[in-house]
Design an enzyme around this catalytic site. Structure first.
Site, PDB file in Angstrom:
ATOM      1  N   TRP A 192       1.072  20.375  20.522  1.00  0.00           N
ATOM      2  CA  TRP A 192      -0.266  20.578  19.938  1.00  0.00           C
ATOM      3  C   TRP A 192      -0.175  20.651  18.410  1.00  0.00           C
ATOM      4  CZ3 TRP A 192      -4.322  23.859  22.975  1.00  0.00           C
ATOM      5  CH2 TRP A 192      -4.291  23.544  24.340  1.00  0.00           C
ATOM      6  N   TYR A 239       4.748   8.847  28.072  1.00  0.00           N
ATOM      7  CA  TYR A 239       5.229   9.447  26.819  1.00  0.00           C
ATOM      8  C   TYR A 239       6.284  10.522  27.118  1.00  0.00           C
ATOM      9  CZ  TYR A 239       5.017  12.567  22.719  1.00  0.00           C
ATOM     10  OH  TYR A 239       5.327  13.383  21.659  1.00  0.00           O
ATOM     11  N   MET A 281       3.687  13.033  10.222  1.00  0.00           N
ATOM     12  CA  MET A 281       3.075  14.350   9.967  1.00  0.00           C
ATOM     13  C   MET A 281       4.159  15.441   9.803  1.00  0.00           C
ATOM     14  SD  MET A 281      -0.180  15.882  11.978  1.00  0.00           S
ATOM     15  CE  MET A 281       0.585  16.228  13.558  1.00  0.00           C
ATOM     16  N   LEU A 282       5.117  15.458  10.700  1.00  0.00           N
ATOM     17  CA  LEU A 282       6.208  16.435  10.582  1.00  0.00           C
ATOM     18  C   LEU A 282       7.170  16.033   9.471  1.00  0.00           C
ATOM     19  CD1 LEU A 282       7.800  18.909  11.563  1.00  0.00           C
ATOM     20  CD2 LEU A 282       8.883  17.427  13.284  1.00  0.00           C
ATOM     21  N   ASP A 308       6.302  19.276  24.665  1.00  0.00           N
ATOM     22  CA  ASP A 308       5.912  19.979  25.895  1.00  0.00           C
ATOM     23  C   ASP A 308       5.644  18.997  27.039  1.00  0.00           C
ATOM     24  OD1 ASP A 308       3.732  19.171  24.201  1.00  0.00           O
ATOM     25  OD2 ASP A 308       2.354  20.191  25.555  1.00  0.00           O
ATOM     26  N   LYS A 343      10.252  10.631  25.979  1.00  0.00           N
ATOM     27  CA  LYS A 343      10.787  11.731  25.158  1.00  0.00           C
ATOM     28  C   LYS A 343      11.926  12.443  25.901  1.00  0.00           C
ATOM     29  CE  LYS A 343       9.635  13.054  21.663  1.00  0.00           C
ATOM     30  NZ  LYS A 343      10.080  12.695  20.287  1.00  0.00           N
ATOM     31  N   ALA A 363       9.034   8.717  15.831  1.00  0.00           N
ATOM     32  CA  ALA A 363       8.650   8.766  17.245  1.00  0.00           C
ATOM     33  C   ALA A 363       7.443   7.883  17.496  1.00  0.00           C
ATOM     34  CB  ALA A 363       8.302  10.212  17.645  1.00  0.00           C
ATOM     35  N   TRP A 364       7.327   7.453  18.742  1.00  0.00           N
ATOM     36  CA  TRP A 364       6.060   6.906  19.250  1.00  0.00           C
ATOM     37  C   TRP A 364       5.290   8.119  19.761  1.00  0.00           C
ATOM     38  CZ3 TRP A 364       4.264   1.733  20.825  1.00  0.00           C
ATOM     39  CH2 TRP A 364       3.074   1.774  21.557  1.00  0.00           C
ATOM     40  N   THR A 365       4.157   8.431  19.163  1.00  0.00           N
ATOM     41  CA  THR A 365       3.428   9.652  19.536  1.00  0.00           C
ATOM     42  C   THR A 365       2.055   9.364  20.152  1.00  0.00           C
ATOM     43  OG1 THR A 365       2.629   9.831  17.260  1.00  0.00           O
ATOM     44  CG2 THR A 365       4.578  11.120  17.838  1.00  0.00           C
TER      45      THR A 365
HETATM   46  N1  LIG Z   1       1.769  15.239  17.277  1.00  0.00           N
HETATM   47  C1  LIG Z   1       1.891  16.113  18.270  1.00  0.00           C
HETATM   48  O1  LIG Z   1       0.904  16.779  18.691  1.00  0.00           O
HETATM   49  C2  LIG Z   1       3.231  16.356  18.888  1.00  0.00           C
HETATM   50  C3  LIG Z   1       3.298  17.216  19.990  1.00  0.00           C
HETATM   51  C4  LIG Z   1       4.528  17.464  20.568  1.00  0.00           C
HETATM   52  C5  LIG Z   1       5.668  16.884  20.056  1.00  0.00           C
HETATM   53  N2  LIG Z   1       5.585  16.041  19.011  1.00  0.00           N
HETATM   54  C6  LIG Z   1       6.831  15.438  18.503  1.00  0.00           C
HETATM   55  O2  LIG Z   1       7.004  15.840  17.158  1.00  0.00           O
HETATM   56  C7  LIG Z   1       7.661  14.820  16.425  1.00  0.00           C
HETATM   57  C8  LIG Z   1       6.887  14.498  15.162  1.00  0.00           C
HETATM   58  O3  LIG Z   1       5.590  14.050  15.518  1.00  0.00           O
HETATM   59  P1  LIG Z   1       4.482  13.707  14.427  1.00  0.00           P
HETATM   60  O4  LIG Z   1       3.218  14.290  14.919  1.00  0.00           O
HETATM   61  O5  LIG Z   1       4.985  14.004  13.057  1.00  0.00           O
HETATM   62  O6  LIG Z   1       4.413  12.116  14.637  1.00  0.00           O
HETATM   63  P2  LIG Z   1       3.804  11.007  13.678  1.00  0.00           P
HETATM   64  O7  LIG Z   1       2.915  11.600  12.639  1.00  0.00           O
HETATM   65  O8  LIG Z   1       3.273   9.957  14.609  1.00  0.00           O
HETATM   66  O9  LIG Z   1       5.091  10.471  12.920  1.00  0.00           O
HETATM   67  C9  LIG Z   1       6.032   9.676  13.550  1.00  0.00           C
HETATM   68  C10 LIG Z   1       6.596   8.764  12.499  1.00  0.00           C
HETATM   69  O10 LIG Z   1       7.589   7.935  13.104  1.00  0.00           O
HETATM   70  C11 LIG Z   1       7.440   6.648  12.564  1.00  0.00           C
HETATM   71  N3  LIG Z   1       8.027   5.643  13.427  1.00  0.00           N
HETATM   72  C12 LIG Z   1       7.498   5.051  14.530  1.00  0.00           C
HETATM   73  N4  LIG Z   1       8.363   4.143  15.006  1.00  0.00           N
HETATM   74  C13 LIG Z   1       9.449   4.158  14.206  1.00  0.00           C
HETATM   75  C14 LIG Z   1      10.657   3.430  14.173  1.00  0.00           C
HETATM   76  N5  LIG Z   1      10.925   2.489  15.090  1.00  0.00           N
HETATM   77  N6  LIG Z   1      11.551   3.713  13.217  1.00  0.00           N
HETATM   78  C15 LIG Z   1      11.290   4.638  12.281  1.00  0.00           C
HETATM   79  N7  LIG Z   1      10.159   5.356  12.245  1.00  0.00           N
HETATM   80  C16 LIG Z   1       9.246   5.124  13.202  1.00  0.00           C
HETATM   81  C17 LIG Z   1       5.958   6.466  12.422  1.00  0.00           C
HETATM   82  O11 LIG Z   1       5.666   5.413  11.537  1.00  0.00           O
HETATM   83  P3  LIG Z   1       4.317   4.551  11.721  1.00  0.00           P
HETATM   84  O12 LIG Z   1       3.194   5.537  11.574  1.00  0.00           O
HETATM   85  O13 LIG Z   1       4.425   3.552  10.616  1.00  0.00           O
HETATM   86  O14 LIG Z   1       4.382   3.980  13.090  1.00  0.00           O
HETATM   87  C18 LIG Z   1       5.541   7.823  11.877  1.00  0.00           C
HETATM   88  O15 LIG Z   1       5.624   7.875  10.471  1.00  0.00           O
HETATM   89  C19 LIG Z   1       7.829  13.656  17.399  1.00  0.00           C
HETATM   90  O16 LIG Z   1       9.127  13.711  17.950  1.00  0.00           O
HETATM   91  C20 LIG Z   1       6.813  13.926  18.474  1.00  0.00           C
HETATM   92  O17 LIG Z   1       7.199  13.357  19.723  1.00  0.00           O
HETATM   93  C21 LIG Z   1       4.394  15.759  18.404  1.00  0.00           C
END
Ligand SMILES: NC(=O)c1ccc[n+]([C@@H]2O[C@H](COP(=O)([O-])OP(=O)(O)OC[C@H]3O[C@@H](n4cnc5c(N)ncnc54)[C@H](OP(=O)(O)O)[C@@H]3O)[C@@H](O)[C@H]2O)c1
Length: 302
Positions: free
Chosen positions: A152, A126, A12-13, A103, A130, A61-63
């Site tokens: 969020w 989680y 997503m990011l 967070d 992180k 990330a694992w999210t």
């Molecule tokens: N989403 C939230 O609400 C939230 C909140 C706070 C912080 N964050 C942080 O923000 C960042 C971005 O989050 P996001 O929401 O964009 O997450 P996301 O949509 O889950 O994207 C994470 C990406 O990482 C990939 N990935 C997983 N394992 C991997 C690996 N071993 N090697 C390479 N790529 C891998 C995933 O691929 P697959 O889908 O194929 O597994 C996915 O495309 C993360 O660091 C997360 O911890 C997110």
């Protein structure tokens, strides 16, 4: 010109960041999970040595917060070891590393915004994975890394709370939504813009909180989404009352909505580091949601 490498580029990011880099005419290499698995140190070292980036942004990330409770080792492999692999590779080519975090490194017991240097104390798996990633990055690249905590998140590409609420509004369903957790709903495109600003302004390395300003609860966020949907989308929910009836969510408590992982009750992050670096923090969450709305609405059913 800055050369960028983005891991997790299909997330997503990652999608919003690569869209922003494309729009700004930057030179960048987007690597999705199929292109580069960050848990593979040799593959990470090779990719970084071939691309020779100035900046790596680790959007991998694992999210899955709840699933991490039962799969902490797998989450750790990605969120901690993956981060370390990238940090080591960046150190070997002199690249900066931007590492998004969360967070959830805090336990949510505060009642005033968490400062960038507030002591972390994750309440679940989680958050622990992180935090380990943050620590690995800072230890390997003390003067060349940015920890960018966000929270969020919602965006056009990926499943998220805003899209779920839009689907419910479209179905004419008024859900119960948790009203006793406080946080900062944040648009991924805004996080991408903050990441860009850090590099464009040569901001000091360190910890930054890329969250919207102000604070909401999941319930007040849901209320705003339903209002926007019914006002702006100008689509009447298919309810049998022929009068123009407003559909609104109803407040529930955390106890009414149990989840495997404990959610922080108070997840509001402070923004002092942006001010110190001369960069504007992200605007108020309602303003952000209004700006994001057309993009989210257009992909809500995708
Ligand atoms: N989403 C939230 O609400 C939230 C909140 C706070 C912080 N964050 C942080 O923000 C960042 C971005 O989050 P996001 O929401 O964009 O997450 P996301 O949509 O889950 O994207 C994470 C990406 O990482 C990939 N990935 C997983 N394992 C991997 C690996 N071993 N090697 C390479 N790529 C891998 C995933 O691929 P697959 O889908 O194929 O597994 C996915 O495309 C993360 O660091 C997360 O911890 C997110």
């Amino acid at each position: 010109m800055t050369r960028w490498l983005v891991t997790g580029a299909a997330g997503m990011l990652g999608r919003d960041l690569t869209d922003l880099l494309q729009a700004r005419g930057e030179e960048f290499t987007p690597l999705a999970r199929v292109d580069l698995d960050v848990t593979d140190p040799a593959a990470v070292a090779k990719a970084v040595s071939v691309v020779k980036p100035d900046v790596v942004v680790n959007c991998a990330a694992w999210t899955a917060v709840d699933a991490a409770e039962e799969h902490e080792e797998e989450a750790f492999a990605i969120n901690a070891h993956g981060a370390l692999n990238l940090a080591a590779a960046c150190a070997s080519v002199g690249a900066l590393l931007v590492h998004p975090s969360t967070d959830y490194v805090f336990d949510g017991g505060a009642s005033a915004p968490y400062a960038e240097d507030a002591p972390p104390a994750p309440a679940g798996a989680y958050g622990r994975t992180k935090l380990a990633g943050e620590q690995a990055v800072r230890a390997a690249l003390p003067g060349a890394s940015y920890i960018v905590r966000t929270a969020w998140l919602y965006g056009a590409h990926g499943k998220n709370f805003v899209k779920t609420m839009l689907r419910l509004a479209g179905n004419g369903t008024a859900p119960g939504v948790v009203a006793d957790q406080h946080g900062q709903p944040t648009w991924t495109a805004d996080v991408a813009a903050q990441v860009y600003a850090l590099i464009a302004n040569a901001a000091p390395p360190g910890v930054y909180h890329a969250t919207s300003s102000g604070q909401a609860t999941w319930f007040t966020l849901a209320e705003e989404i339903f209002t926007l949907y019914q006002d702006q989308a100008q689509i009447q929910p298919p309810i049998d009352n022929s009068e123009r009836v407003r559909l609104t969510p109803r407040p529930i408590t955390t106890a009414d909505y149990p989840t495997p992982a404990k959610r922080p009750a108070y997840s509001v992050l402070g923004h002092d580091a942006w001010h110190a670096a001369g960069i504007q923090p992200i605007s108020d969450w309602k303003d952000a949601l209004h700006r994001a709305f057309p993009a989210i609405l257009s992909t809500a059913n995708a």
